[in-house]
Design a protein around this motif. Sequence first.
Motif, mmCIF file in Angstrom:
data_model
loop_
_atom_site.group_PDB
_atom_site.id
_atom_site.type_symbol
_atom_site.label_atom_id
_atom_site.label_comp_id
_atom_site.label_asym_id
_atom_site.label_seq_id
_atom_site.Cartn_x
_atom_site.Cartn_y
_atom_site.Cartn_z
ATOM 1 N N PHE A 126 0.828 -1.325 0.127
ATOM 2 C CA PHE A 126 0.125 -0.037 -0.115
ATOM 3 C C PHE A 126 0.945 1.371 -0.017
ATOM 4 O O PHE A 126 0.424 2.442 -0.147
ATOM 5 C CB PHE A 126 -0.818 -0.061 1.174
ATOM 6 C CG PHE A 126 -1.969 -1.110 1.314
ATOM 7 C CD1 PHE A 126 -2.895 -1.526 0.239
ATOM 8 C CD2 PHE A 126 -1.487 -2.242 2.328
ATOM 9 C CE1 PHE A 126 -3.758 -2.589 0.624
ATOM 10 C CE2 PHE A 126 -2.415 -3.157 2.322
ATOM 11 C CZ PHE A 126 -3.561 -3.395 1.561
ATOM 12 N N GLY A 127 2.250 1.323 0.039
ATOM 13 C CA GLY A 127 3.035 2.394 0.010
ATOM 14 C C GLY A 127 2.740 2.873 1.493
ATOM 15 O O GLY A 127 2.508 2.661 2.690
ATOM 16 N N MET A 128 2.933 4.546 1.443
ATOM 17 C CA MET A 128 2.803 5.209 2.724
ATOM 18 C C MET A 128 1.531 5.894 2.567
ATOM 19 O O MET A 128 0.683 6.271 1.683
ATOM 20 C CB MET A 128 3.732 6.522 2.465
ATOM 21 C CG MET A 128 5.392 5.985 2.907
ATOM 22 S SD MET A 128 6.376 7.215 2.909
ATOM 23 C CE MET A 128 5.919 8.195 4.399
ATOM 24 N N GLN A 129 0.950 5.965 3.945
ATOM 25 C CA GLN A 129 -0.277 6.341 4.235
ATOM 26 C C GLN A 129 -0.411 8.029 3.985
ATOM 27 O O GLN A 129 0.921 8.564 4.526
ATOM 28 C CB GLN A 129 -0.693 6.136 5.576
ATOM 29 C CG GLN A 129 -0.954 4.839 5.812
ATOM 30 C CD GLN A 129 -1.582 4.474 7.292
ATOM 31 O OE1 GLN A 129 -1.310 5.159 8.220
ATOM 32 N NE2 GLN A 129 -1.474 2.761 7.556
ATOM 33 N N ASN A 130 -1.443 8.548 3.709
ATOM 34 C CA ASN A 130 -1.460 10.029 3.472
ATOM 35 C C ASN A 130 -0.750 10.930 4.721
ATOM 36 O O ASN A 130 -0.083 11.696 4.661
ATOM 37 C CB ASN A 130 -2.803 10.638 3.034
ATOM 38 C CG ASN A 130 -3.151 10.104 1.880
ATOM 39 O OD1 ASN A 130 -2.269 9.882 0.964
ATOM 40 N ND2 ASN A 130 -4.466 9.975 1.514
ATOM 41 N N ASP A 131 -1.402 10.375 5.835
ATOM 42 C CA ASP A 131 -1.032 11.166 7.024
ATOM 43 C C ASP A 131 0.560 11.393 7.390
ATOM 44 O O ASP A 131 1.320 12.236 7.800
ATOM 45 C CB ASP A 131 -1.764 10.745 8.204
ATOM 46 C CG ASP A 131 -3.222 11.063 8.376
ATOM 47 O OD1 ASP A 131 -3.405 11.905 7.567
ATOM 48 O OD2 ASP A 131 -3.880 10.477 8.953
ATOM 49 N N ASP A 132 0.967 10.028 7.017
ATOM 50 C CA ASP A 132 2.700 9.964 7.142
ATOM 51 C C ASP A 132 3.467 10.644 6.221
ATOM 52 O O ASP A 132 4.268 11.328 6.215
ATOM 53 C CB ASP A 132 3.147 8.556 6.951
ATOM 54 C CG ASP A 132 2.347 7.542 8.147
ATOM 55 O OD1 ASP A 132 2.132 8.190 9.242
ATOM 56 O OD2 ASP A 132 2.320 6.297 7.971
ATOM 57 N N VAL A 133 2.828 10.877 4.798
ATOM 58 C CA VAL A 133 3.586 11.758 3.838
ATOM 59 C C VAL A 133 3.076 13.128 4.316
ATOM 60 O O VAL A 133 4.123 14.082 4.039
ATOM 61 C CB VAL A 133 2.764 11.388 2.627
ATOM 62 C CG1 VAL A 133 3.405 12.384 1.468
ATOM 63 C CG2 VAL A 133 3.044 10.003 1.983
ATOM 64 N N TYR A 134 2.245 13.515 4.866
ATOM 65 C CA TYR A 134 1.874 14.908 5.252
ATOM 66 C C TYR A 134 2.841 15.381 6.087
ATOM 67 O O TYR A 134 3.043 16.691 6.042
ATOM 68 C CB TYR A 134 0.503 15.349 5.568
ATOM 69 C CG TYR A 134 -0.740 14.896 4.771
ATOM 70 C CD1 TYR A 134 -0.467 14.752 3.215
ATOM 71 C CD2 TYR A 134 -1.797 14.411 5.090
ATOM 72 C CE1 TYR A 134 -1.477 14.554 2.389
ATOM 73 C CE2 TYR A 134 -2.897 14.034 4.022
ATOM 74 C CZ TYR A 134 -2.585 13.987 2.769
ATOM 75 O OH TYR A 134 -3.572 13.883 1.853
ATOM 76 N N ARG A 135 3.196 14.836 7.003
ATOM 77 C CA ARG A 135 4.481 15.076 8.198
ATOM 78 C C ARG A 135 5.575 15.478 7.496
ATOM 79 O O ARG A 135 6.574 15.698 8.155
ATOM 80 C CB ARG A 135 4.339 14.427 9.373
ATOM 81 C CG ARG A 135 4.862 12.911 8.896
ATOM 82 C CD ARG A 135 4.578 11.999 10.145
ATOM 83 N NE ARG A 135 5.303 12.311 11.336
ATOM 84 C CZ ARG A 135 5.123 11.854 12.538
ATOM 85 N NH1 ARG A 135 4.336 10.828 12.730
ATOM 86 N NH2 ARG A 135 5.751 12.712 13.729
ATOM 87 N N CYS A 136 6.000 15.236 6.234
ATOM 88 C CA CYS A 136 7.338 15.007 5.728
ATOM 89 C C CYS A 136 7.463 16.368 4.858
ATOM 90 O O CYS A 136 6.603 17.209 4.642
ATOM 91 C CB CYS A 136 7.495 13.960 4.793
ATOM 92 S SG CYS A 136 7.589 12.256 5.607
ATOM 93 N N HIS A 137 8.791 16.786 4.795
ATOM 94 C CA HIS A 137 9.366 17.997 4.155
ATOM 95 C C HIS A 137 9.180 17.958 2.721
ATOM 96 O O HIS A 137 9.075 18.767 1.882
ATOM 97 C CB HIS A 137 10.676 18.357 4.601
ATOM 98 C CG HIS A 137 10.663 18.726 6.163
ATOM 99 N ND1 HIS A 137 11.133 17.737 6.973
ATOM 100 C CD2 HIS A 137 10.734 19.912 6.880
ATOM 101 C CE1 HIS A 137 11.005 18.185 8.400
ATOM 102 N NE2 HIS A 137 10.764 19.614 8.048
ATOM 103 N N VAL A 138 9.419 16.779 2.482
ATOM 104 C CA VAL A 138 9.323 16.624 0.729
ATOM 105 C C VAL A 138 9.022 14.945 0.357
ATOM 106 O O VAL A 138 9.224 14.081 1.228
ATOM 107 C CB VAL A 138 10.872 16.785 0.042
ATOM 108 C CG1 VAL A 138 11.712 15.582 0.894
ATOM 109 C CG2 VAL A 138 10.760 16.599 -1.202
ATOM 110 N N ALA A 139 8.439 14.922 -0.691
ATOM 111 C CA ALA A 139 7.946 13.561 -1.113
ATOM 112 C C ALA A 139 9.017 12.988 -2.357
ATOM 113 O O ALA A 139 9.063 13.845 -3.413
ATOM 114 C CB ALA A 139 6.576 13.242 -1.588
ATOM 115 N N LEU A 140 9.881 12.115 -2.097
ATOM 116 C CA LEU A 140 10.850 11.740 -3.079
ATOM 117 C C LEU A 140 10.160 10.746 -4.040
ATOM 118 O O LEU A 140 9.558 9.838 -3.763
ATOM 119 C CB LEU A 140 11.989 11.169 -2.626
ATOM 120 C CG LEU A 140 12.839 12.018 -1.516
ATOM 121 C CD1 LEU A 140 13.965 11.335 -1.059
ATOM 122 C CD2 LEU A 140 13.235 13.388 -2.139
ATOM 123 N N SER A 141 10.270 11.146 -5.481
ATOM 124 C CA SER A 141 9.691 10.183 -6.372
ATOM 125 C C SER A 141 10.939 9.876 -7.607
ATOM 126 O O SER A 141 11.708 10.558 -8.124
ATOM 127 C CB SER A 141 8.709 10.843 -7.069
ATOM 128 O OG SER A 141 8.113 10.113 -8.037
#
Length: 253
Positions: A126-141
């Motif tokens: 499932f990858g990362m949950q939205n709430d966990d992504v939101y707390r980060c400074h950047v989303a690396l793709s």
Amino acid sequence: MKTRFVLIHTSHAGNVGATARAMKTMGFDDLVLVAPRWANVLNREETIQRASGALDVLKNARIVPTLDEALDGMTHLCATAMTPRDFGPPTRAPRDHFAQLLSAPEGPDAAARPESVAFLFGSERFGMQNDDVYRCHVALSIPTDPCFGSLNLAAAVQLIAYDWRQALGGFAVQSATSPPAQADAAAVAAMLRHWEEALVAVDFLDPAAPKKLMPRLNQLFNRASLSPEEIHILRGVAKAMLQKAAVAEPPKA
């Protein structure tokens, strides 16, 4: 810079071992698992096998129940999320973000570099949950083929770890072998005399009209910078030619 790799809800033990191996090859050793599927994942046979020698990383790894505990002491958080989100941190390619991150000037009157960086990886399914992504400074793709962007978890860790290590200065390329010693002139000359005898024996060289064959061979072997081991091989070839010529020689009346 202090660097931590965080695996969230990992379900495959082999990916934990392969992640440890990927980290070790790039010189990183801080691994934290958040509520993995297997409580004993660090000691499972598949984990150890896939670690392939990175047992020190597994030994130092920690298992914690929450992401808050995994991120304790970390100042810059990087999510790894292939799926675009309408809301959240900016999405950047790892290499571009790292260059920007490390180019920030240091000092009391400027935006300082972070003291530590954490890379967050979600579960395999499932990858990362939205709430966990939101707390980060950047989303690396990680830039991949638009038609097929599915990456194995450990492969993604390896790519991120490589780009981050390169951004930090990288490692020097290690020569696989040291250059061989070069044979001295006397050894080359003795080998050439052996070859001259053998070439005459197999009727390749006419001693009455040698022309420039031996000087040309001399130049050839000089350009090759032969090692003592290679001289030994070439003399073995000459010996074999002489033996073959002796066997083929008709008996004298």
